[in-house]
Design a protein around this motif. Sequence first.
Motif, PDB file in Angstrom:
ATOM      1  N   LYS A   4      58.515 -70.235-105.014  1.00  0.00           N
ATOM      2  CA  LYS A   4      57.649 -69.672-103.987  1.00  0.00           C
ATOM      3  C   LYS A   4      58.470 -68.891-102.951  1.00  0.00           C
ATOM      4  O   LYS A   4      58.126 -67.770-102.587  1.00  0.00           O
ATOM      5  N   ASP A   6      61.469 -67.606-103.399  1.00  0.00           N
ATOM      6  CA  ASP A   6      62.038 -66.435-104.070  1.00  0.00           C
ATOM      7  C   ASP A   6      61.015 -65.301-104.141  1.00  0.00           C
ATOM      8  O   ASP A   6      61.362 -64.136-103.977  1.00  0.00           O
ATOM      9  N   ASN A   7      59.740 -65.644-104.383  1.00  0.00           N
ATOM     10  CA  ASN A   7      58.697 -64.618-104.414  1.00  0.00           C
ATOM     11  C   ASN A   7      58.549 -63.946-103.054  1.00  0.00           C
ATOM     12  O   ASN A   7      58.354 -62.736-102.974  1.00  0.00           O
ATOM     13  N   TYR A   8      58.633 -64.723-101.961  1.00  0.00           N
ATOM     14  CA  TYR A   8      58.554 -64.146-100.620  1.00  0.00           C
ATOM     15  C   TYR A   8      59.717 -63.192-100.364  1.00  0.00           C
ATOM     16  O   TYR A   8      59.530 -62.102 -99.817  1.00  0.00           O
ATOM     17  N   ASN A  10      61.551 -61.562-102.627  1.00  0.00           N
ATOM     18  CA  ASN A  10      61.380 -60.365-103.456  1.00  0.00           C
ATOM     19  C   ASN A  10      60.334 -59.432-102.850  1.00  0.00           C
ATOM     20  O   ASN A  10      60.522 -58.217-102.826  1.00  0.00           O
ATOM     21  N   PHE A  22      52.350 -55.666-106.951  1.00  0.00           N
ATOM     22  CA  PHE A  22      52.714 -57.058-107.201  1.00  0.00           C
ATOM     23  C   PHE A  22      51.592 -57.999-106.763  1.00  0.00           C
ATOM     24  O   PHE A  22      51.190 -58.900-107.502  1.00  0.00           O
ATOM     25  N   LYS A  26      49.187 -60.408-109.001  1.00  0.00           N
ATOM     26  CA  LYS A  26      49.244 -61.853-108.783  1.00  0.00           C
ATOM     27  C   LYS A  26      47.879 -62.436-108.386  1.00  0.00           C
ATOM     28  O   LYS A  26      47.480 -63.477-108.892  1.00  0.00           O
TER      29      LYS A  26
END
Length: 68
Positions: A4, A6-8, A10, A22, A26
Motif C-alpha cells: 500500500k 509503495d503504491n502511494y 509510485n 493508474f 485501480k
Amino acid sequence: MSVKFDNYINLYYMDYDNAIQFLKQKYGVGKTDYFSPKSYERFLRGETKNLRKGNYQRTSEGGLMSNN
C-alpha cells in the motif's frame, strides 16, 4: 515496506496523466458526480460559496454506496 505504501510512493512520482490512468484502472471511473449538479450551478452563479456532495460517495474499495 508495505505494498500500500509503495503504491502511494509510485503515485506521488507519476505525472498527472499517468496518475489518472493508474487510478482509473485501480478503482474504475466514477458513476456519478461527486458534487450535486444543482449545488454546482448555484456555486457558478455566485449564489453560494460552498458545494454540496451528491448522494453517492466512493468507498475504500472504489465502489459507489448510496447515502440514502
